[in-house]
Scaffold this motif. Structure first.
Motif, PDB file in Angstrom:
ATOM      1  N   GLY A 298      -3.908  -8.105  -2.805  1.00  0.00           N
ATOM      2  CA  GLY A 298      -4.977  -7.211  -2.381  1.00  0.00           C
ATOM      3  C   GLY A 298      -6.224  -7.238  -3.230  1.00  0.00           C
ATOM      4  O   GLY A 298      -7.184  -6.520  -2.951  1.00  0.00           O
TER       5      GLY A 298
ATOM      6  N   GLN B 231       0.862  -1.175   0.000  1.00  0.00           N
ATOM      7  CA  GLN B 231       0.000   0.000   0.000  1.00  0.00           C
ATOM      8  C   GLN B 231       0.896   1.221   0.000  1.00  0.00           C
ATOM      9  O   GLN B 231       1.674   1.434   0.932  1.00  0.00           O
ATOM     10  CB  GLN B 231      -0.924  -0.005   1.222  1.00  0.00           C
ATOM     11  CG  GLN B 231      -1.935  -1.148   1.195  1.00  0.00           C
ATOM     12  CD  GLN B 231      -2.859  -1.130   2.397  1.00  0.00           C
ATOM     13  OE1 GLN B 231      -2.511  -0.616   3.449  1.00  0.00           O
ATOM     14  NE2 GLN B 231      -4.043  -1.709   2.230  1.00  0.00           N
TER      15      GLN B 231
ATOM     16  N   SER C 229       2.659   2.738  -6.960  1.00  0.00           N
ATOM     17  CA  SER C 229       1.324   2.275  -6.582  1.00  0.00           C
ATOM     18  C   SER C 229       0.956   0.965  -7.280  1.00  0.00           C
ATOM     19  O   SER C 229       0.014   0.284  -6.870  1.00  0.00           O
ATOM     20  CB  SER C 229       0.269   3.341  -6.896  1.00  0.00           C
ATOM     21  OG  SER C 229       0.116   3.507  -8.298  1.00  0.00           O
TER      22      SER C 229
END
Length: 460
Positions: free
Chosen positions: A193, A13, A90
């Motif tokens: 994720g 993250q 990211s």
């Protein structure tokens, strides 16, 4: 130094501050030695360089260089500057099937400027248009694929040789007998994720669909590229073939990649939702304008969302005893799967895309078409809940419902004539895309198939 007594997380993250240092710690905790610096060519196929993890700082600031002239669709000359990929932290994901490796995507530069033929840049430009208005497009992608192998004669068959039912949709044996593969794919996605919420056996033998949670448009496109990579490599390790080919045979169901869309504001409110919609579909005026834009540019969009010769073998109506689930008609309707746009209450589903599309370009084109509808306040025709497959050409004409292009050649002609998409996505990109795809269409046109030999060799 990280606390070695803690179990490291496998989901990266990106924090707002000190992102690079945090990423270095994350990679060290997970034993990563190499980064695959990745981008896609104009076809949407991933290209990579392996970069030692010690070079992450360089990858984020100086980038990795590629000879752009060697990349399909870039059409760069030998004397041109290198294509430089600057990493986007990211997008960082561990590659569970390759311990010691992680994937990272980025933005491409040539001569110090964002390169207009980099598909991820093209999508980022469209999402920036939305961001300037305080909006984001959320997309949920539904990839369908085949799990296959070759038999002793070299013929393509389902990986599970017992998958032979005439109508195998949702067959429980299709899940249980492929559980090893599906479980590993699920765990791989989960470790990065991606929240998987359902897995099912689709309409054809060996065909599956795996659904995971929606996200912002650029992130969703990154996630689909990772999904394809994971699905194919996990299959390869098991001696199987994972295929996203749009149409495997004339009698099997095609591989679609439907795109669910919701426009949201900065607070996350769904701008497509209006509970007072008299139609019962829960759509706002903004949603109707967006739909109108998609229908307005439907033919040209097809060239991007259905990008191969094979794609148009999927866009057929089927037979009376086995109808097609592919959208063939330029229309929309409440839960109507025979239309190119389905309305699952308060959002829209664009159903024409298939497993071969470049998801970055496809999503960028949808945004451009939808924004055209919003900016010009276009109104769509009435929604239709009819089964278009049951209607004659005359009945369709009376409803004002047209058909999507029937061939790649027809779709490319429509794209050539669409000024809006060329302006929004870049005329150089559209021109290069058309050149690349015209070459494919012309090669197909010149090919003599086995069907022709079988039919005509001694016919006359």
């Amino acid at each position: 130094m990280s606390d070695s007594t803690k179990t490291p997380t496998t989901v990266w993250q990106c924090p707002d501050e000190d992102a690079l240092q945090s990423a270095e710690t994350f990679l060290a905790d997970n034993g990563v030695e190499y980064l695959l610096a990745q981008f896609v060519d104009l076809h949407g196929c991933s290209k990579s360089k392996a970069v030692p993890v010690s070079c992450l700082n360089m990858l984020c600031h100086e980038g990795a260089g590629f000879a752009g002239g060697a990349v399909l669709g870039f059409y760069m000359s030998p004397q041109d500057p290198e294509y430089i990929l600057i990493a986007d932290l990211s997008s960082l994901k561990l590659m569970r099937w390759m311990p010691g490796f992680a994937s990272i995507r980025g933005f491409g530069y040539v001569g110090g400027q964002r390169y207009g033929l980099d598909s991820r840049n093209v999508l980022a430009k469209q999402t920036a248009r939305l961001a300037a208005q305080g909006q984001r497009l959320m997309t949920g992608l539904e990839p369908e694929f085949y799990l296959l192998s070759r038999d002793e004669a070299g013929t393509i068959v389902p990986f599970d040789r017992t998958d032979t039912l005439e109508t195998p949709t949702y067959d429980y044996k299709g899940i249980t007998r492929n559980a090893t593969y599906l479980r590993e794919l699920h765990k791989t996605l989960e470790s990065t994720g991606l929240e998987v919420y359902q897995i099912d056996h689709e309409d054809a033998n060996g065909q599956f669909e795996l659904n995971y949670k929606y996200d912002e448009a650029l992130v969703s496109a990154d996630n689909l590229q990772f999904f394809k990579m994971a699905a194919c490599e996990i299959a390869n390790e098991m001696g199987a073939i994972c295929s996203f080919m749009p149409k495997l045979s004339a009698t099997t169901t095609g591989n679609g990649t439907h795109i669910h869309c919701s426009l949201v504001d900065e607070a996350g409110n769904n701008l497509f939702l209006d509970e007072s919609d008299h139609s019962g579909m829960g759509l706002s005026k903004t949603a109707y304008h967006f739909i109108a834009g998609i229908l307005e540019h439907a033919a040209a969009l097809t060239a991007i969302l259905c990008p191969t010769v094979n794609s148009y073998k999927r866009l057929v109506t089927g037979t009376p005893d086995r109808p097609s689930w592919a959208p063939v008609y330029v229309a929309y309707g409440d839960n109507n799967r025979s239309a190119m746009v389905r309305i699952p209450y308060g959002r829209i589903e664009v159903r024409i895309g298939d497993g071969a599309m470049n998801t970055y370009l496809a999503t960028a084109a949808i945004i451009a078409a939808g924004l055209d509808g919003i900016e010009r306040e276009l109104s769509p025709p009435p929604a239709q809940s009819l089964n278009f497959y049951d209607l004659t050409a005359v009945q369709l004409g009376e409803l004002g419902v047209s058909r999507l292009p029937a061939t790649l050649g027809d779709a490319l002609t429509a794209l050539e004539q669409d000024v809006l998409l060329a302006e929004a996505l870049g005329s150089q990109l559209i021109n290069n895309y058309i050149i690349l795809k015209r070459q494919e269409w012309n090669a197909y046109q010149a090919t003599v198939s086995a069907w022709e030999i079988d039919r005509y060799l001694t016919f006359y």
